[in-house]
Design a protein around this motif. Structure first.
Motif, PDB file in Angstrom:
ATOM      1  N   LEU A  54       4.336  -3.185   6.617  1.00  0.00           N
ATOM      2  CA  LEU A  54       4.726  -4.261   5.714  1.00  0.00           C
ATOM      3  C   LEU A  54       3.989  -5.538   6.084  1.00  0.00           C
ATOM      4  CD1 LEU A  54       8.626  -3.932   5.508  1.00  0.00           C
ATOM      5  CD2 LEU A  54       6.897  -2.918   4.017  1.00  0.00           C
ATOM      6  N   ARG A  55       3.776  -6.366   5.088  1.00  0.00           N
ATOM      7  CA  ARG A  55       3.219  -7.703   5.269  1.00  0.00           C
ATOM      8  C   ARG A  55       4.335  -8.677   4.891  1.00  0.00           C
ATOM      9  NH1 ARG A  55      -1.745  -8.498   1.692  1.00  0.00           N
ATOM     10  NH2 ARG A  55      -2.465  -6.816   3.018  1.00  0.00           N
TER      11      ARG A  55
ATOM     12  N   HIS B  34       5.695 -12.535   4.707  1.00  0.00           N
ATOM     13  CA  HIS B  34       5.292 -13.939   4.660  1.00  0.00           C
ATOM     14  C   HIS B  34       6.492 -14.802   5.048  1.00  0.00           C
ATOM     15  CE1 HIS B  34       1.542 -13.216   2.244  1.00  0.00           C
ATOM     16  NE2 HIS B  34       2.191 -12.085   2.068  1.00  0.00           N
TER      17      HIS B  34
ATOM     18  N   LYS C 131       8.206 -13.627   1.182  1.00  0.00           N
ATOM     19  CA  LYS C 131       7.663 -12.506   0.418  1.00  0.00           C
ATOM     20  C   LYS C 131       7.443 -11.333   1.355  1.00  0.00           C
ATOM     21  CE  LYS C 131       3.388 -12.851  -1.261  1.00  0.00           C
ATOM     22  NZ  LYS C 131       2.234 -13.042  -2.157  1.00  0.00           N
TER      23      LYS C 131
ATOM     24  N   GLU D   7       5.412  -7.516   1.306  1.00  0.00           N
ATOM     25  CA  GLU D   7       4.493  -6.639   0.593  1.00  0.00           C
ATOM     26  C   GLU D   7       4.341  -5.340   1.370  1.00  0.00           C
ATOM     27  OE1 GLU D   7       1.189  -9.391  -1.331  1.00  0.00           O
ATOM     28  OE2 GLU D   7       1.410  -9.739   0.828  1.00  0.00           O
TER      29      GLU D   7
ATOM     30  N   GLU E 174       2.017  -2.537   2.616  1.00  0.00           N
ATOM     31  CA  GLU E 174       0.590  -2.361   2.903  1.00  0.00           C
ATOM     32  C   GLU E 174       0.225  -0.926   2.530  1.00  0.00           C
ATOM     33  OE1 GLU E 174      -3.019  -3.893   4.571  1.00  0.00           O
ATOM     34  OE2 GLU E 174      -1.134  -4.933   4.249  1.00  0.00           O
ATOM     35  N   GLU E 175      -0.628  -0.772   1.544  1.00  0.00           N
ATOM     36  CA  GLU E 175      -1.041   0.565   1.114  1.00  0.00           C
ATOM     37  C   GLU E 175      -2.075   1.117   2.084  1.00  0.00           C
ATOM     38  OE1 GLU E 175       0.311   2.355  -1.295  1.00  0.00           O
ATOM     39  OE2 GLU E 175       1.669   0.715  -1.752  1.00  0.00           O
TER      40      GLU E 175
END
Length: 116
Positions: free
Chosen positions: A18-19, A21, A99, A101, A103-104
Motif C-alpha cells: 500500500l501507498r 499518504h 489517501k 493507494e 500498489e499494483e
C-alpha cells in the motif's frame, strides 16, 4: 458496502503493498499488516518518502548547492527527487491518513516503488 464485505476486502489487502499518504505530505510504501477501529494502519518493510524542502528546490534551480545531486535543470523546469529512507515496521495514525493507494505489482519496477 456492508460490514462483511468491508472485512473481506480488508482481509484481501493483507500482505499487499500500500501507498499511504499522510497529512504532513509524507508517503509510506509498505506491506499492509493490519488496521483497527481507529483506522490506524500497520505497514511492514516500509519506505518513507518526503518532498524536497523549498531550500533544496531553490538551490537546484540556481545550481548553487551540490546537495541538489539527483536533480535535473533546464531553462524552465527544475526536477528534484523525493528523499527516501527505509523505516521497516510503522504505525500510521488514522487521523493523519489522507489517501491510501494499492500498489499494483509490476515485474519491470525496481525495488524502490516510487522510482519509475
Amino acid at each position: 458496502m456492508d460490514e462483511n464485505k468491508a472485512v473481506q476486502y480488508l482481509d484481501s489487502l493483507i500482505g499487499r503493498t500500500l501507498r499511504v499518504h499522510a497529512t504532513d505530505t509524507r508517503i509510506f510504501v509498505g506491506t499492509f499488516k493490519c488496521t483497527d477501529a481507529a483506522r490506524n494502519i500497520i505497514l511492514a518493510s516500509t519506505y518513507e518518502y518526503r518532498f524536497p524542502s523549498p531550500a533544496t528546490v531553490r538551490d537546484a534551480a540556481t545550481g548553487t548547492n551540490d546537495s541538489a545531486a539527483g536533480s535535473a535543470v533546464d531553462a524552465s523546469n527544475v526536477k528534484v527527487n523525493m528523499t527516501s529512507r527505509f523505516i521497516g515496521l510503522v504505525v500510521v495514525p488514522g487521523q493523519h491518513i489522507t489517501k491510501i493507494e494499492l500498489e499494483e505489482p509490476s515485474s519491470s519496477r525496481a525495488r524502490d516503488p516510487l522510482k519509475k
